[in-house]
Design an enzyme around this catalytic site. Sequence first.
Site, mmCIF file in Angstrom:
data_model
loop_
_atom_site.group_PDB
_atom_site.id
_atom_site.type_symbol
_atom_site.label_atom_id
_atom_site.label_comp_id
_atom_site.label_asym_id
_atom_site.label_seq_id
_atom_site.Cartn_x
_atom_site.Cartn_y
_atom_site.Cartn_z
ATOM 1 N N HIS A 98 -1.817 -4.724 19.432
ATOM 2 C CA HIS A 98 -1.272 -4.488 18.178
ATOM 3 C C HIS A 98 -0.498 -2.985 18.233
ATOM 4 O O HIS A 98 -1.023 -2.087 18.823
ATOM 5 C CB HIS A 98 -2.249 -4.289 17.064
ATOM 6 N N CYS A 108 0.779 -1.042 0.026
ATOM 7 C CA CYS A 108 0.031 -0.200 0.037
ATOM 8 C C CYS A 108 0.899 1.155 0.182
ATOM 9 O O CYS A 108 2.021 1.218 0.078
ATOM 10 C CB CYS A 108 -0.875 0.040 1.274
ATOM 11 N N HIS A 114 3.281 1.865 11.754
ATOM 12 C CA HIS A 114 1.874 2.009 12.575
ATOM 13 C C HIS A 114 1.894 3.030 13.601
ATOM 14 O O HIS A 114 0.789 3.254 14.426
ATOM 15 C CB HIS A 114 2.333 0.682 13.526
ATOM 16 N N HIS A 161 5.068 -4.921 9.115
ATOM 17 C CA HIS A 161 4.858 -6.041 9.551
ATOM 18 C C HIS A 161 5.402 -7.121 8.625
ATOM 19 O O HIS A 161 4.399 -7.827 8.108
ATOM 20 C CB HIS A 161 3.769 -6.528 10.353
ATOM 21 N N THR A 179 -6.635 0.583 11.379
ATOM 22 C CA THR A 179 -6.797 0.800 10.032
ATOM 23 C C THR A 179 -6.865 -0.436 9.416
ATOM 24 O O THR A 179 -7.337 -0.533 8.015
ATOM 25 C CB THR A 179 -5.559 1.491 9.519
ATOM 26 N N SER A 189 1.151 -9.315 10.920
ATOM 27 C CA SER A 189 0.551 -8.587 9.907
ATOM 28 C C SER A 189 -0.831 -8.642 10.083
ATOM 29 O O SER A 189 -1.541 -9.916 9.781
ATOM 30 C CB SER A 189 0.919 -8.751 8.521
ATOM 31 N N GLU A 198 -0.255 -0.163 16.487
ATOM 32 C CA GLU A 198 -1.023 0.847 16.046
ATOM 33 C C GLU A 198 -2.167 1.206 17.073
ATOM 34 O O GLU A 198 -2.232 2.408 17.156
ATOM 35 C CB GLU A 198 -1.972 0.433 14.840
ATOM 36 N N CYS A 241 -8.520 1.646 6.353
ATOM 37 C CA CYS A 241 -7.786 2.232 5.467
ATOM 38 C C CYS A 241 -8.264 1.701 3.808
ATOM 39 O O CYS A 241 -8.605 0.518 3.780
ATOM 40 C CB CYS A 241 -6.208 2.323 5.231
HETATM 41 S S1 SF4 Z 1 -2.856 2.526 7.313
HETATM 42 FE FE1 SF4 Z 1 -3.416 1.406 5.297
HETATM 43 S S2 SF4 Z 1 -2.292 2.376 3.557
HETATM 44 FE FE2 SF4 Z 1 -1.380 3.141 5.850
HETATM 45 S S3 SF4 Z 1 0.384 1.438 6.059
HETATM 46 FE FE3 SF4 Z 1 -1.539 0.776 7.030
HETATM 47 S S4 SF4 Z 1 -2.378 -0.641 5.420
HETATM 48 FE FE4 SF4 Z 1 -0.963 0.784 4.381
#
Ligand code: SF4
Length: 329
Positions: free
Chosen positions: A133, A21, A83, A50, A173, A231, A135, A203
């Site tokens: 996680h 991405c 993240h 990841h 996301t 991941s 993030e 996302c």
């Molecule tokens: S939020 Fe979506 S676009 Fe951004 S790094 Fe993660 S998977 Fe990729």
Amino acid sequence: MGDMTATNARRVLLAAPRGYCAGVDRAVIAVEKALEQYGAPIYVRHEIVHNKYVVQTLEKKGAIFVETTDEVPEGSIVMFSAHGVAPVVHEEAAERKLATIDATCPLVTKVHKEAVRYAKDDFDILLIGHEGHEEVIGTTGEAPEHITLVDGPQDVDKVEVRDPSRVVWLSQTTLSVDETMETVDRLKTKFPLLVSPPSDDICYATQNRQIAVKQMGAEADLVIVVGSQNSSNSKRLVEVALGAGARDAHLVDYAKEIDEAWLEGVSTVGVTSGASVPEVLVEEVLEWLSQRGFEDVEIVKAAEESITFSLPKELRRDLRAEASSLVED
Ligand code: SF4
């Protein structure tokens, strides 16, 4: 190799989009450019993305991956992974006089900003995401007093809020869109005044890869998802494939992890890859399959993607400075 008379029936459905991405592409290029610009070592807090292969490749080029900033020698350069990080991590880095490059995906930053804004308006924020996680840890750090983690529909019963008329949900996301909607539906039943985020937190890349794997899932006997165990978006692709009707689905880092036994009685194999996976790993899987009679590859196209993100600003600034000093010389 099995019965070669069945070869004609063997085919591969290849998902599009798959793999990198915009956020991952940017983060990986950022490490490479930083190594060129400042020289090794570049410290990276947490796996930049990841994926095992990406991490090992960057390690060979001089990146050193650490889990906390206090592992980074004072005065060094540290990059934050795609993240995202909690504000406290920025503070720790400043205390240790580290030069930072923030490779947080802009789509993660967007969720951080939403969290800050709703916390400022004194909302309780129900963050749908996977406990532990990276993030989720980063986003929660923006407003720990206001955020409650909701790790799937089964968590809804135990959620408590201060004021049911001031509640918003946000999300990680890289979740399963369908499962997240189920969680949201349950939350809405419990808190009818629940506010939704101003735009999708899951996302575009996560959504598109799920749409593609759903399309192939119904037709595939086996779906191979290339991606690492840590991941989130890759793991979701396995679940979505199974949910869409695939008889079997597995996550592999490399072609060599595919078990020959998975091919028994299989005529259609779906192949896709997570957002952190370089295409070379998919090519190896296609090669492995073609050696076993799966030569016919059909693309299952769910969406076009053209989004790109510019490099982290600290890096752009230094690359620009470098370019102008070269001109002056
Ligand atoms: S939020 Fe979506 S676009 Fe951004 S790094 Fe993660 S998977 Fe990729």
